[in-house]
Enzyme design. Sequence first.
Site, short mmCIF file in Angstrom:
data_model
loop_
_atom_site.label_atom_id
_atom_site.label_comp_id
_atom_site.label_asym_id
_atom_site.label_seq_id
_atom_site.Cartn_x
_atom_site.Cartn_y
_atom_site.Cartn_z
N HIS A 25 0.86 -1.19 0.00
CA HIS A 25 0.00 0.00 0.00
C HIS A 25 0.90 1.24 0.00
CE1 HIS A 25 -3.80 2.06 1.92
NE2 HIS A 25 -3.13 2.88 1.09
N HIS A 27 1.12 4.77 -2.50
CA HIS A 27 0.69 5.57 -3.66
C HIS A 27 1.94 6.25 -4.19
CE1 HIS A 27 -3.61 5.30 -2.52
NE2 HIS A 27 -3.10 5.18 -1.32
N HIS A 205 -9.53 0.73 -1.13
CA HIS A 205 -9.51 1.41 0.16
C HIS A 205 -10.92 1.31 0.76
CE1 HIS A 205 -5.77 3.05 -1.24
NE2 HIS A 205 -5.66 3.93 -0.25
N GLU A 208 -11.08 3.30 6.06
CA GLU A 208 -10.01 4.21 6.52
C GLU A 208 -10.69 5.25 7.41
OE1 GLU A 208 -8.18 6.51 3.38
OE2 GLU A 208 -6.54 7.22 4.67
N ASP A 286 1.72 4.11 2.72
CA ASP A 286 0.65 4.92 2.13
C ASP A 286 1.22 6.06 1.28
OD1 ASP A 286 -1.99 5.46 1.52
OD2 ASP A 286 -2.52 6.30 3.47
N ASP A 287 1.57 7.17 1.92
CA ASP A 287 2.11 8.34 1.22
C ASP A 287 3.31 8.86 2.00
OD1 ASP A 287 -0.15 8.84 -0.85
OD2 ASP A 287 -1.20 8.63 1.06
N1 ADE Z 1 -4.76 8.57 -2.04
C1 ADE Z 1 -3.52 8.66 -1.55
N2 ADE Z 1 -3.51 8.32 -0.26
C2 ADE Z 1 -4.77 7.97 0.07
C3 ADE Z 1 -5.39 7.51 1.25
N3 ADE Z 1 -4.72 7.31 2.38
N4 ADE Z 1 -6.73 7.29 1.22
C4 ADE Z 1 -7.41 7.48 0.10
N5 ADE Z 1 -6.87 7.90 -1.03
C5 ADE Z 1 -5.56 8.15 -1.05
ZN ZN Z 2 -3.85 4.70 0.53
#
Ligand code: ADE
Ligand code: ZN
Length: 350
Positions: A25, A27, A205, A208, A286-287
């Site tokens: 996971h 992005h 997703h 969350e 994630d990011d």
């Molecule tokens: N796009 C990038 N990060 C995300 C996240 N945590 N939840 C939903 N969309 C995303």
């Molecule tokens: Zn994500």
Amino acid sequence: MFKVHPVPPGRLPALLRAMPKTELHIHIEGSLEPELIFALAQRNGIALPYASVEELRQAYAFTNLQSFLDIYYAGASVLIHEQDFYDMAWAYLTRAAADHVVHAEIFFDPQTHTARGVAMETVVHGLHRACVDAKAKLGVSAALILCFLRHLSEQDAFETLEQALPLRDKFIGVGLDSGEVGNPPEKFARVFARCRALGLHLVAHAGEEGPPAYVWAALDVLKVERIDHGVQSAKDPALMARLAHDRIALTVCPLSNLKLCVFPTLAAHNLGALLDAGLVATVNSDDPAYFGGYLNENFTQTFAATHLGTQQAYALARNSIDASFAPDADKQAWLHRLHEVFESFVEHDY
Ligand code: ADE
Ligand code: ZN
């Protein structure tokens, strides 16, 4: 059955860093560091609404998912040419290799780019070339998962799929991301049915920020193989039982959950509770450029803040290998390496 011997708490961070793991996971647009955003903006003659890297970083104070997404989509606007996508993915993959990531399944958001006039081929070719180079030069296997933006329409998702199909051999599956609440999985039932018929892997997703009902719908309507995040599932015991029984992996992202205020502190995170309930939980970043840490930081900070120990470290690394879409022969080789690393830590101390 591999026997896990506990390592002393002082050695745990080193074990967490050294153990082979997959990342399921991430992005790729969320790996774009402020320094690279500025370099690409300059290379492409794009004006940014921030005077410096420091000023941009200071804007990274989020209150929820949407407050992050606004800045994340703005950051991605510096990506224009195939080489830009390559450079972004290559930077992530070298960083992942340093964290002993042996395999990464990488999300990308084509609609963020095609809506700005960037061609689908530009995006996919740049990212795919970095994946090919990662295998050859870093020994990291990497695959792409195309994500549909759930705040956009079903029609837009179908058009995106059509644009991507000539490049079908360059991605292994599809996902669903962006603003969750108000955009339930059912909105994409027909798109996912088509992707399933095409033999693509399916993830989404869910849970969350959204309710357990969205996780149920991702499973029963979209028929996904993994749930991205899924931490809200803990509110529904029947859902927890279903996830455990069907061994549906959750790709949990602790630092993301902290930065987007899903949990008030890392100590309050439910990762340990998910594992205790028998779920196939994994740890992911994630990011990472926006949430303050790549994969090993997610592991070490979460373990430092909670009571998780050697058993959970092993379970998380093992789950990450089991839950990946990699070939069985690769999984066996990574598991073997995982056992060697755990044994080497025991032998050093006793
Ligand atoms: N796009 C990038 N990060 C995300 C996240 N945590 N939840 C939903 N969309 C995303
Ligand atoms: Zn994500």
